[in-house]
Design an enzyme around this catalytic site. Sequence first.
Site, PDB file in Angstrom:
ATOM      1  N   HIS A 221     -65.683 -14.296 -35.617  1.00  0.00           N
ATOM      2  CA  HIS A 221     -65.953 -12.956 -36.179  1.00  0.00           C
ATOM      3  C   HIS A 221     -66.298 -12.045 -34.985  1.00  0.00           C
ATOM      4  O   HIS A 221     -65.524 -11.930 -34.039  1.00  0.00           O
ATOM      5  CB  HIS A 221     -67.069 -13.103 -37.219  1.00  0.00           C
ATOM      6  CG  HIS A 221     -67.332 -11.912 -38.083  1.00  0.00           C
ATOM      7  ND1 HIS A 221     -66.497 -10.824 -38.152  1.00  0.00           N
ATOM      8  CD2 HIS A 221     -68.372 -11.628 -38.934  1.00  0.00           C
ATOM      9  CE1 HIS A 221     -66.995  -9.934 -39.009  1.00  0.00           C
ATOM     10  NE2 HIS A 221     -68.143 -10.402 -39.489  1.00  0.00           N
ATOM     11  N   VAL A 255     -56.541 -18.374 -29.395  1.00  0.00           N
ATOM     12  CA  VAL A 255     -56.737 -17.333 -28.386  1.00  0.00           C
ATOM     13  C   VAL A 255     -57.569 -16.213 -29.003  1.00  0.00           C
ATOM     14  O   VAL A 255     -57.173 -15.596 -30.000  1.00  0.00           O
ATOM     15  CB  VAL A 255     -55.371 -16.805 -27.886  1.00  0.00           C
ATOM     16  CG1 VAL A 255     -55.579 -15.759 -26.795  1.00  0.00           C
ATOM     17  CG2 VAL A 255     -54.531 -17.970 -27.365  1.00  0.00           C
ATOM     18  N   GLY A 257     -59.498 -12.840 -29.979  1.00  0.00           N
ATOM     19  CA  GLY A 257     -59.048 -11.452 -30.010  1.00  0.00           C
ATOM     20  C   GLY A 257     -57.670 -11.308 -30.649  1.00  0.00           C
ATOM     21  O   GLY A 257     -57.110 -10.210 -30.650  1.00  0.00           O
ATOM     22  N   HIS A 260     -55.922 -12.212 -37.689  1.00  0.00           N
ATOM     23  CA  HIS A 260     -56.854 -11.572 -38.620  1.00  0.00           C
ATOM     24  C   HIS A 260     -56.567 -12.069 -40.024  1.00  0.00           C
ATOM     25  O   HIS A 260     -55.417 -12.299 -40.388  1.00  0.00           O
ATOM     26  CB  HIS A 260     -56.693 -10.042 -38.574  1.00  0.00           C
ATOM     27  CG  HIS A 260     -57.881  -9.313 -39.102  1.00  0.00           C
ATOM     28  ND1 HIS A 260     -58.098  -9.143 -40.442  1.00  0.00           N
ATOM     29  CD2 HIS A 260     -58.921  -8.735 -38.459  1.00  0.00           C
ATOM     30  CE1 HIS A 260     -59.234  -8.483 -40.615  1.00  0.00           C
ATOM     31  NE2 HIS A 260     -59.756  -8.219 -39.427  1.00  0.00           N
ATOM     32  N   ASP A 311     -61.174  -6.696 -31.475  1.00  0.00           N
ATOM     33  CA  ASP A 311     -62.025  -7.283 -30.432  1.00  0.00           C
ATOM     34  C   ASP A 311     -61.285  -7.449 -29.107  1.00  0.00           C
ATOM     35  O   ASP A 311     -61.921  -7.582 -28.057  1.00  0.00           O
ATOM     36  CB  ASP A 311     -62.557  -8.652 -30.885  1.00  0.00           C
ATOM     37  CG  ASP A 311     -63.568  -8.512 -32.003  1.00  0.00           C
ATOM     38  OD1 ASP A 311     -64.380  -7.577 -31.942  1.00  0.00           O
ATOM     39  OD2 ASP A 311     -63.539  -9.320 -32.946  1.00  0.00           O
ATOM     40  N   ARG A 355     -72.652 -17.040 -56.728  1.00  0.00           N
ATOM     41  CA  ARG A 355     -72.942 -18.474 -56.821  1.00  0.00           C
ATOM     42  C   ARG A 355     -71.651 -19.215 -57.172  1.00  0.00           C
ATOM     43  O   ARG A 355     -71.374 -19.463 -58.359  1.00  0.00           O
ATOM     44  CB  ARG A 355     -74.018 -18.669 -57.906  1.00  0.00           C
ATOM     45  CG  ARG A 355     -74.917 -19.885 -57.803  1.00  0.00           C
ATOM     46  CD  ARG A 355     -74.164 -21.143 -57.809  1.00  0.00           C
ATOM     47  NE  ARG A 355     -74.981 -22.325 -57.874  1.00  0.00           N
ATOM     48  CZ  ARG A 355     -74.485 -23.536 -57.699  1.00  0.00           C
ATOM     49  NH1 ARG A 355     -73.198 -23.708 -57.434  1.00  0.00           N
ATOM     50  NH2 ARG A 355     -75.268 -24.599 -57.786  1.00  0.00           N
TER      51      ARG A 355
HETATM   52  N1  CMC Z   1     -54.665 -18.034 -31.539  1.00  0.00           N
HETATM   53  C1  CMC Z   1     -53.770 -19.010 -31.801  1.00  0.00           C
HETATM   54  N2  CMC Z   1     -53.345 -19.295 -33.034  1.00  0.00           N
HETATM   55  C2  CMC Z   1     -53.835 -18.564 -34.062  1.00  0.00           C
HETATM   56  C3  CMC Z   1     -54.762 -17.521 -33.862  1.00  0.00           C
HETATM   57  C4  CMC Z   1     -55.175 -17.278 -32.548  1.00  0.00           C
HETATM   58  N3  CMC Z   1     -56.063 -16.315 -32.291  1.00  0.00           N
HETATM   59  N4  CMC Z   1     -55.080 -16.957 -35.053  1.00  0.00           N
HETATM   60  C5  CMC Z   1     -54.373 -17.619 -35.963  1.00  0.00           C
HETATM   61  N5  CMC Z   1     -53.621 -18.592 -35.373  1.00  0.00           N
HETATM   62  C6  CMC Z   1     -52.735 -19.531 -36.052  1.00  0.00           C
HETATM   63  C7  CMC Z   1     -53.550 -20.666 -36.626  1.00  0.00           C
HETATM   64  O1  CMC Z   1     -53.678 -21.731 -35.702  1.00  0.00           O
HETATM   65  C8  CMC Z   1     -52.747 -21.032 -37.834  1.00  0.00           C
HETATM   66  O2  CMC Z   1     -51.650 -21.799 -37.416  1.00  0.00           O
HETATM   67  P1  CMC Z   1     -51.122 -23.040 -38.310  1.00  0.00           P
HETATM   68  O3  CMC Z   1     -50.704 -22.414 -39.607  1.00  0.00           O
HETATM   69  O4  CMC Z   1     -50.011 -23.605 -37.499  1.00  0.00           O
HETATM   70  O5  CMC Z   1     -52.302 -23.943 -38.473  1.00  0.00           O
HETATM   71  C9  CMC Z   1     -52.197 -19.708 -38.326  1.00  0.00           C
HETATM   72  O6  CMC Z   1     -52.157 -18.867 -37.172  1.00  0.00           O
HETATM   73  C10 CMC Z   1     -53.052 -19.050 -39.410  1.00  0.00           C
HETATM   74  O7  CMC Z   1     -54.370 -18.879 -38.896  1.00  0.00           O
HETATM   75  P2  CMC Z   1     -55.712 -19.137 -39.687  1.00  0.00           P
HETATM   76  O8  CMC Z   1     -56.791 -19.461 -38.712  1.00  0.00           O
HETATM   77  O9  CMC Z   1     -55.465 -20.112 -40.789  1.00  0.00           O
HETATM   78  O10 CMC Z   1     -55.957 -17.719 -40.316  1.00  0.00           O
HETATM   79  P3  CMC Z   1     -57.313 -17.227 -40.909  1.00  0.00           P
HETATM   80  O11 CMC Z   1     -56.999 -16.042 -41.724  1.00  0.00           O
HETATM   81  O12 CMC Z   1     -58.076 -18.326 -41.545  1.00  0.00           O
HETATM   82  O13 CMC Z   1     -58.145 -16.841 -39.583  1.00  0.00           O
HETATM   83  C11 CMC Z   1     -59.013 -15.744 -37.722  1.00  0.00           C
HETATM   84  C12 CMC Z   1     -58.238 -15.598 -39.045  1.00  0.00           C
HETATM   85  C13 CMC Z   1     -59.455 -14.370 -37.285  1.00  0.00           C
HETATM   86  C14 CMC Z   1     -60.246 -16.629 -37.942  1.00  0.00           C
HETATM   87  C15 CMC Z   1     -58.100 -16.403 -36.689  1.00  0.00           C
HETATM   88  O14 CMC Z   1     -56.969 -15.593 -36.484  1.00  0.00           O
HETATM   89  C16 CMC Z   1     -58.811 -16.657 -35.358  1.00  0.00           C
HETATM   90  O15 CMC Z   1     -59.454 -17.690 -35.193  1.00  0.00           O
HETATM   91  N6  CMC Z   1     -58.711 -15.698 -34.383  1.00  0.00           N
HETATM   92  C17 CMC Z   1     -59.430 -15.791 -33.124  1.00  0.00           C
HETATM   93  C18 CMC Z   1     -60.859 -15.273 -33.292  1.00  0.00           C
HETATM   94  C19 CMC Z   1     -60.922 -13.764 -33.411  1.00  0.00           C
HETATM   95  O16 CMC Z   1     -60.289 -13.045 -32.648  1.00  0.00           O
HETATM   96  N7  CMC Z   1     -61.747 -13.282 -34.352  1.00  0.00           N
HETATM   97  C20 CMC Z   1     -61.937 -11.848 -34.596  1.00  0.00           C
HETATM   98  C21 CMC Z   1     -61.483 -11.491 -35.967  1.00  0.00           C
HETATM   99  S1  CMC Z   1     -61.192  -9.782 -36.293  1.00  0.00           S
HETATM  100  C22 CMC Z   1     -62.537  -8.823 -35.918  1.00  0.00           C
HETATM  101  C23 CMC Z   1     -63.889  -9.419 -36.191  1.00  0.00           C
HETATM  102  O17 CMC Z   1     -64.175  -9.923 -37.280  1.00  0.00           O
HETATM  103  O18 CMC Z   1     -64.679  -9.367 -35.267  1.00  0.00           O
END
Ligand code: CMC
Length: 374
Positions: A221, A255, A257, A260, A311, A355
């Site tokens: 986040h 990676v 940043g 989403h 970010d 809940r």
């Molecule tokens: N780098 C590499 N692969 C990624 C990334 C990333 N940053 N984000 C998503 N993927 C891949 C992920 O591995 C998955 O692949 P597969 O289907 O092969 O397993 C696919 O894309 C879907 O990703 P997910 O994690 O299931 O998607 P989600 O909606 O649950 O997660 C997220 C969203 C933000 C947690 C994720 O994109 C992430 O971990 N990003 C990096 C952390 C980040 O930059 N967070 C800031 C979020 S936005 C602003 C804020 O809240 O501050």
Amino acid sequence: MTEDIKKGLLGIVVDETEVSKVMPEINSLTYRGYAAQDLCAKCKFEEVAYLILNGELPSEKQLKNFEKVERKERKLSKTLLESIKNFPKKSHPMDVARTAVSIMGLEDKETKDNSQEANLRKVMRIFAKTPVALAAFYRIRKGKKIIKPKNNLSFSENFFYMCFGKVPEKEIVKAFDVSLVLYAEHSFNVSTFTARTITSSLSDIHGAITGAIASLKGPLHGGANEEVMHMMNKIKKPENALNWINNALDQKAVVMGFGHRVYKSGDSRVPTMREYFSKVARVKKDKKFEKIYDIVEKVMIDRKNIHPNVDYPTGPTYHLMGFDTDFFTPIFVISRITGWSAHILEQHAANKLIRPLASYKGNSYRKVVPLNQR
Ligand code: CMC
């Protein structure tokens, strides 16, 4: 029977909100109906804070009054200031923010009053004091004298002044202000949902914001802006960027940043923040991070079709402004207090205890064996 589990509440609509929405028709995040980038162009952060909290943009008179209250509430109590002086110097500033808001809750005469009027007064106190508490810690841990807030400075100017002892060039202040506008609100994200969940038991606003800060700290986040900077520091120079990011993807690394939960083809806040990142790099005469930024972004899109989130540009922008990396997420906090608070008010106005249920996978029923027979 297998239950339909929505892990991470993916795609689940749990309530209504009037605060913000990503509007597909304009492909943009909107606050109370206004596009965030339009607000960045035409408003300062205080106007947006007022909008988020009150539902409408302020008139000049309303803004003046809002700023007057914010500036008056900046002063910290002796207890809070002494506590901050005694915090371990190695504490993460997010933990300082969390603890400072918690202490504010101990001191606030209206902590127990959850009426809309009292909550709005408490919001103004938390909103005004949190940056002051953070800046005090910023100075103390460097062995420097605390700088008192100045009432003739705007929210953004004052934060720079309290951290660095001076207000920087107006382009830098504007870029910071823009980052605060972009960070102010984003519907049911993890920290906001945390704040709403805490509120749903009819707990108080200081508790809800304390919980939200803990939630924002995580690298998936708000903590991502700090992780972006750690990544850029590891890459060191543009010549290393291509290899670094290709290796990271070969190793299936996440990676920071990028990606989403809501935007799957690009975060609408990024182009605006990218533009201001560029402006700051120009003022600071340092293009290194921009070059790294572009290379990593291109590979992420070409190889994974994953776009940057807000970010990604804020990390290097705050770095160029001179902030320590572990202060990036606390800056997110001082802005997001507005969004959290608007949601807390909304939750109180039409509350339903949050809940959910869980699918039980533990032991089937069994009898307790007394201690002396185990
Ligand atoms: N780098 C590499 N692969 C990624 C990334 C990333 N940053 N984000 C998503 N993927 C891949 C992920 O591995 C998955 O692949 P597969 O289907 O092969 O397993 C696919 O894309 C879907 O990703 P997910 O994690 O299931 O998607 P989600 O909606 O649950 O997660 C997220 C969203 C933000 C947690 C994720 O994109 C992430 O971990 N990003 C990096 C952390 C980040 O930059 N967070 C800031 C979020 S936005 C602003 C804020 O809240 O501050």
